[in-house]
Design an enzyme around this catalytic site. Sequence first.
Site, short mmCIF file in Angstrom:
data_model
loop_
_atom_site.label_atom_id
_atom_site.label_comp_id
_atom_site.label_asym_id
_atom_site.label_seq_id
_atom_site.Cartn_x
_atom_site.Cartn_y
_atom_site.Cartn_z
CG ASN A 210 -0.18 -0.10 2.50
OD1 ASN A 210 0.58 0.80 2.86
ND2 ASN A 210 -0.33 -1.22 3.22
CG ASP A 279 -6.50 -5.71 6.44
OD1 ASP A 279 -6.00 -5.63 7.58
OD2 ASP A 279 -7.14 -4.77 5.92
CE LYS A 289 8.59 -11.72 -14.25
NZ LYS A 289 9.23 -11.13 -15.42
N PRO A 305 -2.33 -12.20 10.56
CG PRO A 305 -0.36 -12.60 11.74
CD PRO A 305 -0.98 -12.73 10.38
CG ASP A 306 -5.68 -7.01 13.93
OD1 ASP A 306 -5.03 -6.30 14.72
OD2 ASP A 306 -6.52 -6.54 13.16
CB VAL A 308 -3.09 -3.22 16.93
CG1 VAL A 308 -4.47 -3.29 16.33
CG2 VAL A 308 -3.03 -2.19 18.04
CG PHE A 323 -2.86 5.44 13.34
CD1 PHE A 323 -2.01 5.29 14.42
CD2 PHE A 323 -2.88 6.66 12.67
CE1 PHE A 323 -1.20 6.34 14.84
CE2 PHE A 323 -2.07 7.72 13.07
CZ PHE A 323 -1.23 7.56 14.15
CE LYS A 341 -10.67 -0.22 10.89
NZ LYS A 341 -10.17 0.55 9.79
CE LYS A 345 -8.36 -3.77 13.89
NZ LYS A 345 -7.21 -4.03 13.05
#
Length: 402
Positions: A210, A279, A289, A305-306, A308, A323, A341, A345
């Site tokens: 990103n 995510d 390749k 895995p998350d 935070v 954030f 969130k 979380k």
Amino acid sequence: MPSLANKRILLGVTGGIAAYKSAEIIRRLQDAGASVQVVMTHAATQFITPLTLQALSGNPVHLELLDTDAEAAMSHIELARWADAILIAPASADFIAKLANGEAGDLLSTLCLASRSPLAIAPAMNQGMWRNAGTQHNIERLRGRGIHIFGPTEGTQACGDVGPGRMSEPEDIAELIADLFETGSLAGKKVVITAGPTREAIDPVRYISNHSSGKMGYALAEAAAEAGAETVLISGPVNLASPDRVTTISVTSAQEMYDAALAEVEGCHLFIASAAVADYRPVQVSEQKIKKSADNMTIELVKNPDIVSAVAARQNRPFTVGFAAETANVDDGLERHARGKLERKNLDLVIANDVSDRTIGFNSDDNAVLVVEMQTSESIPKINKSILARQLIAKIADMIPS
Ligand code: PMT
């Protein structure tokens, strides 16, 4: 007097009779624990010699913008980066006007433009010059840009006039500079911050990622270190130098960031997740390749895995700040998404930003955020990420148990 331990103060001296007091300012700053480097304008050298200020500061005094010897030792940009704060004392009416106009004709004014650290001036001039509408207009412009104005005080002046325009006393100036820092607000605390993007490999040459530049997270790490914290920055791939006084751990993927975060969370008092973690990652990473053949291609993804959430789920959890990168503004559900969130979380605080606005958020030098707690929220309008980071660290430091 608050401490200036480990703080690096760049003292700018401009031309005025009060320049003799800058020698005393150096002493007072050093007494509080600061290291001091001095930059003088040419006019200032008419009032006090560079040699005096060099002897007192223990560092060479910088005078020229284009000085090959000085540039080899410490360029004007390095000096700007070196300073935790810039103090101009005395600040003459002429220098104040230059600063207000954003001029960069000499070393000191250039430094002021280049630096992102707090800037304070201690004006000193004749009372008529101080009262003049031109000077007052310039002072208001500086104030509006967040520049701190110390004094002046009133009294008898060198020219015999009585009125406002005397430079504040050195001990008062040193104290005001110390007050600029949330000195020690995180002293003795360990802070872990995630920053930047993650890259999820598809094959040896391709990845999913990103637009995060890491600027927000690096600014937070810098501010946490400045506030005295032992700071660990876990960073995805970015083009930024590791901040001073910060331990930086470089990672690539979400899984690596997760492993590093959970290894560092032990003994951590504050965890800030500013990273834009992917995510999902490809289920299979091709060793070769992938060749172009079919018109369509499908990549199966699996959830990462998350990080935070895993930190917040620990028994002895640190104060945990997440954030929320949303493509929504304050009128369009930013707070609702952020609070979602916060709850899902199990976070103590969420800092929400609208990443659909190209002038803030991803890869911009500025950001505008909504700081969301369970019951309340506070909006911080668009501001440079370094300044925002200091404000956020100051706010969070007040919230975590001492
Ligand atoms: O890096 P810059 O260019 O300066 O840009 C700053 C920023 C826009 C990246 C930053 O301000 C920001 O918003 N960071 C969070 C980006 C994000 O991934 O938000 P999210 O809403 O998808 O995730 C919510 C929270 O969960 C975040 O704290 C995130 O770090 C965390 N998370 C998400 C997924 C995951 N697997 N693990 C996590 O810890």
